[in-house]
Design an enzyme around this catalytic site. Sequence first.
Site, short mmCIF file in Angstrom:
data_model
loop_
_atom_site.label_atom_id
_atom_site.label_comp_id
_atom_site.label_asym_id
_atom_site.label_seq_id
_atom_site.Cartn_x
_atom_site.Cartn_y
_atom_site.Cartn_z
N GLU A 1 9.22 -65.42 -35.00
CA GLU A 1 9.28 -66.88 -34.90
C GLU A 1 10.69 -67.34 -35.24
O GLU A 1 11.22 -67.00 -36.31
CB GLU A 1 8.30 -67.54 -35.86
N GLU B 1 7.21 -78.01 -44.07
CA GLU B 1 7.94 -76.98 -44.82
C GLU B 1 8.08 -77.32 -46.29
O GLU B 1 8.23 -78.48 -46.67
CB GLU B 1 9.33 -76.77 -44.21
#
Length: 268
Positions: A44, A55
Amino acid sequence: MSRIKEAFAGGKAFIPFLTCGDPDLETTEAIVHAMAQAGADLIELGIPFSDPTAEGPVIQAANARALSGGVTADSIFALVRRLRRTLTLPLVFMTYANVVFSYGTERFLSAAAAAGVDGLILPDVPFEEKEEFAPLCRKYGLDLISLIAPTSAGRITQIARAAEGFVYCVSSLGVTGMRRQITTDVGALVELVRRANPGIPCAVGFGISTPEQAAAMAAVSDGAIVGSAIVTLAGRYGRDAVPAVRDYVQAMKAAVSAPQRPAEADPP
């Protein structure tokens, strides 16, 4: 068979994530090659964004460093084109809807496919809004990867039936980041997905950092995804991160491949 499906065809998959451009794109390129050599099955690639809401602080900081270094979507497309000269394993972009919108959705997806990207993960796009992207992803041959979280509840069957490439099972509530314990019943999530769509692989991410955790998650799914632990190494070692990341990925791949014996894989 697509490259993404092939990544899961040979056994349990290990899927590392890194933020492109942290500390710079040359180091990112070297890390990707090292991870592939160490046994990564799919990688990824994070396209940095100024407000990465899914995040935790580790990847937020990496996004900020990459953006301050001048990384752009075009420079990342160029990076993928370079990688594709020798790299055959699947590559998936993870980014945010605003990155795609601001570039121009069709222009972005066309450029990603032309560069050699296999799929796209947009963690801020709920299932109900995926049709803003799905038709164009299909047009250009990109799998739009669906996420299923513990909060997905009654929507899991619906999401799984429409899933492409693989299903990203979120192991923990909240944002990305390393966790001492993963308490979600991931096996139950995966079982619901498999019942709804028996042919779709399920990989587990969020919170995994040790070989023991990776082995435990792979034991109940088709693979493990690790981001923050790798981004931590890139942040710690900077341009000298390649050996540390290579050793870490090698240990994690060993653990995922032998989930009944995770203790044999040494932590980084």
